[in-house]
Scaffold this active site. Structure first.
Site, short mmCIF file in Angstrom:
data_model
loop_
_atom_site.label_atom_id
_atom_site.label_comp_id
_atom_site.label_asym_id
_atom_site.label_seq_id
_atom_site.Cartn_x
_atom_site.Cartn_y
_atom_site.Cartn_z
N CYS A 177 -5.75 -57.26 4.01
CA CYS A 177 -5.20 -57.86 5.23
C CYS A 177 -6.24 -58.57 6.09
O CYS A 177 -5.90 -59.10 7.15
CB CYS A 177 -4.48 -56.79 6.04
N HIS A 211 -5.43 -56.66 15.70
CA HIS A 211 -4.77 -56.38 14.43
C HIS A 211 -3.47 -55.64 14.72
O HIS A 211 -2.44 -55.94 14.12
CB HIS A 211 -5.70 -55.56 13.54
N HIS A 270 3.79 -57.29 9.69
CA HIS A 270 2.42 -57.34 9.14
C HIS A 270 2.47 -58.17 7.85
O HIS A 270 2.97 -57.71 6.82
CB HIS A 270 1.94 -55.92 8.84
#
Length: 402
Positions: free
Chosen positions: A158, A291, A328
């Site tokens: 990620c 994040h 996400h």
């Protein structure tokens, strides 16, 4: 040797909350979430949730429908970014080795792996396309857009999207190229869904980072692309400049395969490197797109890392997570959130964390944007991407000062 300054002149985005750039940004700044019941997760029947940021098939341009979804989204957003930049597609072929490509992903090609495994389980014959399709992405995209310069693919979970933009910074600063096409893309896969389910990390109602009652993250999918070029060239053609890519940082905390270091040491190193590369201090940053996955461990770790960097200085920096709108997006998360901070700088808006109503006491001292997006001057913005296997990446964007 004076290094070239690096700017962004074109943006393209597709995600669950928007088919194109302007629709996406309007949703981000209004806090209109793209998280809803996912046909993909419902079909899997994994039990923990059916809520996700799924890209509606109607969002994909008809000309790309025959491609795997990841590649289709990449083609679409690169086309949008090129048009937005005011350049012609033919420029990239004409430039030859002076134009490069940086691709970021995490799960691309996984659907072909899953189809191959299924065919084996059913004892049916199938051409194992998956053996070549994953490494084939750079070739396909480069050929479609006529790129013959340096080409990279980054697969650091990620953190990939942010790292991929860092590659573009280096290539242009060092004089290797005049242009870079940067794209991050990822789609749903059974592997990702089962993995997050097994970690008990998915929200049953839709993720809300920093919320008192947060219960996990939500999967998302999408893509974002950027036309990155030298400042001198952008000025010479009177291009609209969204912002300057001032610096980035990469680190690995080597703590755990899925859990972050509770003290945020890897996050601190990535942010510190980005600040040093940009020749800025943490107090110079006006907005951080964190994040912010809405898991118990990540949100606490990231706020702790930011607090350590601030070192008791007044906490004026605006902080939010846009994953409450997009979900996400894995390997595309850093790319999609880079688009957010570029627009924050360009339009002087710090977006809210959607649906954030109750904040636990440990977060109260921080300037979390909630309720409404904040209209104020944003000179410098940071985006953080903290991934599995300890990968951490941060990038800083600023207004162009000539």
């Amino acid at each position: 040797m004076n290094k070239s300054r690096v700017v962004v002149t074109g943006i393209g985005v597709v995600a669950s909350n928007g088919q194109h750039r302007e629709e996406f940004f309007r949703s981000i700044f209004n806090g209109d979430s793209g998280l809803k019941e996912s046909t993909f997760l419902k079909k899997m029947g994994i039990g923990s949730t059916s809520i996700a940021g799924e890209v509606n098939p109607s969002f994909i341009d008809d000309e790309f429908l025959e491609e795997e979804k990841t590649l289709a989204m990449a083609y679409q957003v690169i086309n949008e970014a090129i048009i937005d930049s005011g350049l012609e597609k033919s420029v990239f072929k004409t430039k030859g080795m002076r134009c490069g490509l940086s691709i970021s992903t995490s799960m691309s090609g996984q659907s072909n792996v899953e189809k191959h495994i299924e065919s084996k389980l059913q004892s049916s014959k199938m051409n194992p396309k998956w053996l070549i399709d994953f490494p084939n992405y750079p070739r396909k995209i480069a050929r479609y857009f006529g790129i013959s310069g340096p080409t990279y693919i980054t697969v650091s979970a990620c953190a990939a999207g942010t790292a991929g933009a860092g590659i573009a910074i280096d290539q242009i600063r060092n004089g290797n190229v005049d242009f870079m096409i940067v794209v991050g893309m990822d789609m749903f896969s059974e592997l990702a869904a089962v993995g997050f389910h097994s970690l008990e990390a998915m929200s049953g109602k839709g993720c809300t980072p920093f919320h008192k009652n947060r219960d996990g993250t939500s999967l998302g999918e999408g893509a974002a692309a950027f036309i990155v070029e030298t400042l001198d060239h952008a000025i010479s053609r009177n291009a609209h400049i969204y912002g300057e890519l001032l610096g980035y940082g990469l680190s690995n905390e080597a703590y755990h395969i899925t859990s972050p270091d509770p003290e945020g040491e890897g996050a601190i190193r990535a942010m510190t490197m980005a600040l040093e590369d940009a020749e800025l201090q943490i107090q110079d940053i006006d907005y951080i797109n964190v994040h912010g996955t809405a898991t118990e461990l990540n949100d606490v770790m990231e706020i702790r890392a930011i607090s350590k960097l601030l070192n008791n200085k007044e906490k004026k920096v605006l902080i939010s997570s846009t994953k409450a709108v997009t979900g996400h997006c894995l390997g595309a998360a850093g790319s999609i959130e880079l688009a957010v901070i570029l627009m924050a700088v360009d339009r002087n808006i710090a977006p809210l964390t959607a649906n954030l109503s109750e904040v636990p006491e440990q977060f109260n001292e921080f300037n979390l944007v909630r309720g409404l997006s904040v209209n104020q001057e944003i000179k410098y913005a940071m985006s953080n991407s903290f991934a599995f296997s300890g990968n951490a990446a941060s990038i800083i964007v600023g207004k162009v000062v000539v």
